[in-house]
Write a protein that holds these residues in place. Structure first.
Motif, PDB file in Angstrom:
ATOM      1  N   ASN A 196      29.007  20.607  16.452  1.00 44.95           N
ATOM      2  CA  ASN A 196      29.973  19.803  15.458  1.00 44.95           C
ATOM      3  C   ASN A 196      29.611  18.344  15.463  1.00 44.95           C
ATOM      4  OD1 ASN A 196      31.199  21.719  14.267  1.00 44.95           O
ATOM      5  ND2 ASN A 196      32.710  21.716  15.877  1.00 44.95           N
ATOM      6  N   GLN A 197      29.139  17.751  16.723  1.00 45.77           N
ATOM      7  CA  GLN A 197      28.893  16.354  16.895  1.00 45.77           C
ATOM      8  C   GLN A 197      27.681  16.109  16.215  1.00 45.77           C
ATOM      9  OE1 GLN A 197      30.776  13.872  18.186  1.00 45.77           O
ATOM     10  NE2 GLN A 197      32.120  15.593  18.365  1.00 45.77           N
ATOM     11  N   ALA A 250      26.290  17.662  13.657  1.00 45.35           N
ATOM     12  CA  ALA A 250      26.440  17.565  12.284  1.00 45.35           C
ATOM     13  C   ALA A 250      27.135  16.510  11.695  1.00 45.35           C
ATOM     14  CB  ALA A 250      27.483  18.826  11.876  1.00 45.35           C
ATOM     15  N   LYS A 251      28.070  15.993  12.667  1.00 44.94           N
ATOM     16  CA  LYS A 251      28.702  14.336  12.081  1.00 44.94           C
ATOM     17  C   LYS A 251      27.654  13.562  12.238  1.00 44.94           C
ATOM     18  CE  LYS A 251      33.188  15.553  14.248  1.00 44.94           C
ATOM     19  NZ  LYS A 251      34.102  15.267  15.290  1.00 44.94           N
ATOM     20  N   LEU A 252      26.962  13.462  13.527  1.00 45.71           N
ATOM     21  CA  LEU A 252      25.914  12.364  13.803  1.00 45.71           C
ATOM     22  C   LEU A 252      24.638  12.270  12.745  1.00 45.71           C
ATOM     23  CD1 LEU A 252      26.573  12.229  17.445  1.00 45.71           C
ATOM     24  CD2 LEU A 252      27.448  10.817  15.892  1.00 45.71           C
ATOM     25  N   PRO A 280      23.818  14.264   9.590  1.00 47.21           N
ATOM     26  CA  PRO A 280      23.831  15.467   8.594  1.00 47.21           C
ATOM     27  C   PRO A 280      22.603  15.257   7.561  1.00 47.21           C
ATOM     28  CG  PRO A 280      25.300  13.392   8.047  1.00 47.21           C
ATOM     29  CD  PRO A 280      24.744  13.253   9.486  1.00 47.21           C
TER      30      PRO A 280
END
Length: 165
Positions: free
Chosen positions: A74-75, A77-79, A81
């Motif tokens: 998740n981190q 994917a946020k940082l 993309p």
């Protein structure tokens, strides 16, 4: 002043031990008992990344549960993309082919989240584990000498010891 000393002593005796959770250093992200640093500006080979994490009093990330794997994914994917990046972890099979261990402990994986068809030794000698954006951050085996971003982890739990009494 004697009352404060008495209260501190009482706290130690009743509690049995003292555990301290400190905040993560600037730039690090907390999850449960660990802090994580996602290093992407200075790409390094697996060995260089391992050394850099150790110089920060940490280690390349070790995945011990689905929850931890999901947190890292998740981190990422946020940082990051839409990138094609891969991120080094502590995982490797450098000593014995297909015997995947964590580089900081030599412990065999208790959990694994390989992308289907991985590890595959594509083009030979893929001995280090990455999170791969192309695989939606599933695990991939990769050549250890490629400069890539990486993830450092430090367990943020400090145990000051037990009081026996």
């Amino acid at each position: 002043m004697a009352d404060i000393g008495y209260l501190v002593l009482l706290f130690y005796l009743i509690g049995g031990f003292v555990a301290v959770y400190s905040n993560c250093s600037n730039g690090w992200i907390r999850n449960d008992d660990s802090c994580y640093l996602f290093v992407d500006l200075h790409r390094k080979t697996w060995l260089q990344a391992k050394s850099d994490c150790e110089a920060r009093n940490s280690h390349l990330v070790v995945i011990e549960s689905k929850a931890e794997n999901d947190f890292v994914k998740n981190q990422l994917a946020k940082l990051h993309p839409g990138t094609e990046d891969q991120f080094w972890t502590a995982g490797n099979d450098l000593v014995t082919e297909n015997n995947w261990v964590w580089g900081n402990t030599s412990d065999i994986f208790e959990v694994s989240f390989w992308h289907p068809g991985e590890p595959n030794q594509s083009a030979g000698e893929e001995d280090c584990l990455t999170f791969y954006t192309r695989y939606r951050f599933d695990w991939n085996d990769e050549h250890c000498n490629k400069p890539m971003p990486y993830i450092c982890e430090v367990e943020d739990y400090i145990d000051s010891g037990s009081i026996i009494g």
